[in-house]
Structure formats: structure tokens, C-alpha cells
Design a protein around this motif. Structure first.
Motif: not given
Ligand code: COA
Length: 151
Positions: A22-24, A79-83, A85-92, A113-116, A121-123
């Protein structure tokens, strides 16, 4: 206080595939979300479930040498993937921290990793450094860079 790492659990390959897909694989030409490394000895999948017992975050950790120090123990993140509707909440970040703990428990000194580029910015925020030039990854056809974190 709740330890964030305590919400991370080890999951089976078949559990990780729907979220990975779903995510990747949503916008990629190849929809296959399996990796050859899924069945490699030493590979683990980490996951986080929400209150409805739905998997909302997944990552896969593979014992695999880092190209610039091939005799050292290292772990590749895949395979780093967050749903969505849950992204940017710290799960990654929580999954990265759990993967680092896993890698350290195996005496690894690198995770890589091989990072997209879209996720770079996440990495970088999670202490990875970019190594080398941009490349187009074969399955996704998206721009990537190698990233590595010394642990
Ligand atoms: C990349 C990915 C895995 C990161 O997971 P995530 O859970 O969104 O990551 P985090 O929440 O820890 O951090 C993401 C951002 O949210 C911000 N954030 C974290 N907690 C937060 C909070 N409580 N409130 C607001 N923002 C927050 C972080 O500062 C971070 O910013 P950055 O992207 O500029 O570093 C996820 O966004 C994802 O699945 N993306 C699509 C698939 C993908 O690209 N995967 C990687 C393949 S290489």
C-alpha cells in the motif's frame, strides 16, 4: 513512563506485505512487495499495530555487509513504511530506534539502506549520512541514494 520501543513487535513476512504494498508500491510500475531477503536467515520484520490491531508501521532488517567496510557486521534496512494516515507522528523514528537496538544486539556497527530521495529528510534526521551518487532503483524506478548510520 511508557517505553516507545515497547510498542514495536516482531512480525511475520506475510503480515508486512499488505502495508508494504500500500505504501511502497502504490505508484510504482512493479507491484511486487516481496524481497528476496525476506527468507534470508537472520532477517526480521518489525511492526507497530494501532489500537484496532491494524499494522500501521513496518520495517525489515537484513544481515548484510556495508559496501565500504565489508568485513564488519552490518544490517540493511528495507521496506520502511508507515501507513499514510499515521505518517509524521513519530512511528518511523520508533522503528529506526528499534532496528538500531536489534543491530547492536548482533554486534553490528552499521545500518544502511537504499533511501528514496523523497524520504531523505527522514533519514538525515535519524542520523544517517548520504554516500555516493544518486541512482534509479530498479523496482520502483525512483531516485535513491545509499545512506549509512554508524552505531
Ligand atoms: C518515510 C517514512 C517511513 C517515515 O516514517 P514517519 O512515521 O512518517 O516518520 P516520523 O514521524 O518519525 O518522521 C517524519 C517527519 O515527521 C516529523 N514528526 C515526527 N513526529 C512528529 C510529531 N509528533 N508531530 C509533527 N511532526 C512530527 C519529523 O520531524 C519528520 O520530519 P522529516 O521527514 O522532515 O524528518 C514514512 O513517511 C513513509 O512511509 N513514507 C512513504 C514510504 C517511504 O518513502 N518509505 C521510505 C522508503 S526508502
Amino acid at each position: 513512563m511508557i517505553n516507545p520501543l515497547s510498542i514495536v513487535v516482531e512480525i511475520k513476512t506475510h503480515e508486512t506485505l499488505p502495508l508494504r504494498a500500500a505504501v511502497l508500491r502504490a505508484d510504482t510500475p512493479n507491484k511486487n512487495a516481496s524481497y528476496p531477503e525476506d527468507s534470508k536467515p537472520g532477517t526480521i520484520h518489525l511492526g507497530i499495530f494501532d489500537e484496532d490491531k491494524t499494522l500501521v508501521a513496518t520495517s525489515t532488517w537484513v544481515m548484510n555487509p556495508w559496501q565500504e567496510d565489508p568485513n564488519a557486521i552490518a544490517v540493511q534496512l528495507r521496506g520502511m513504511a508507515v501507513a499514510v494516515n499515521k505518517q509524521s507522528s513519530g512511528l518511523g523514528k520508533i522503528l529506526i530506534d528499534a532496528g538500531v537496538a536489534h543491530a547492536k544486539s548482533h554486534s553490528a556497527i552499521y545500518i544502511w539502506a537504499k533511501a528514496r530521495d523523497a524520504a531523505m529528510s527522514f533519514y538525515l534526521r535519524n542520523e544517517f549520512a548520504v554516500v555516493g551518487e544518486s541512482f534509479t532503483e530498479g523496482v520502483t524506478q525512483l531516485p535513491h541514494h545509499l545512506v549509512v548510520r554508524k552505531i
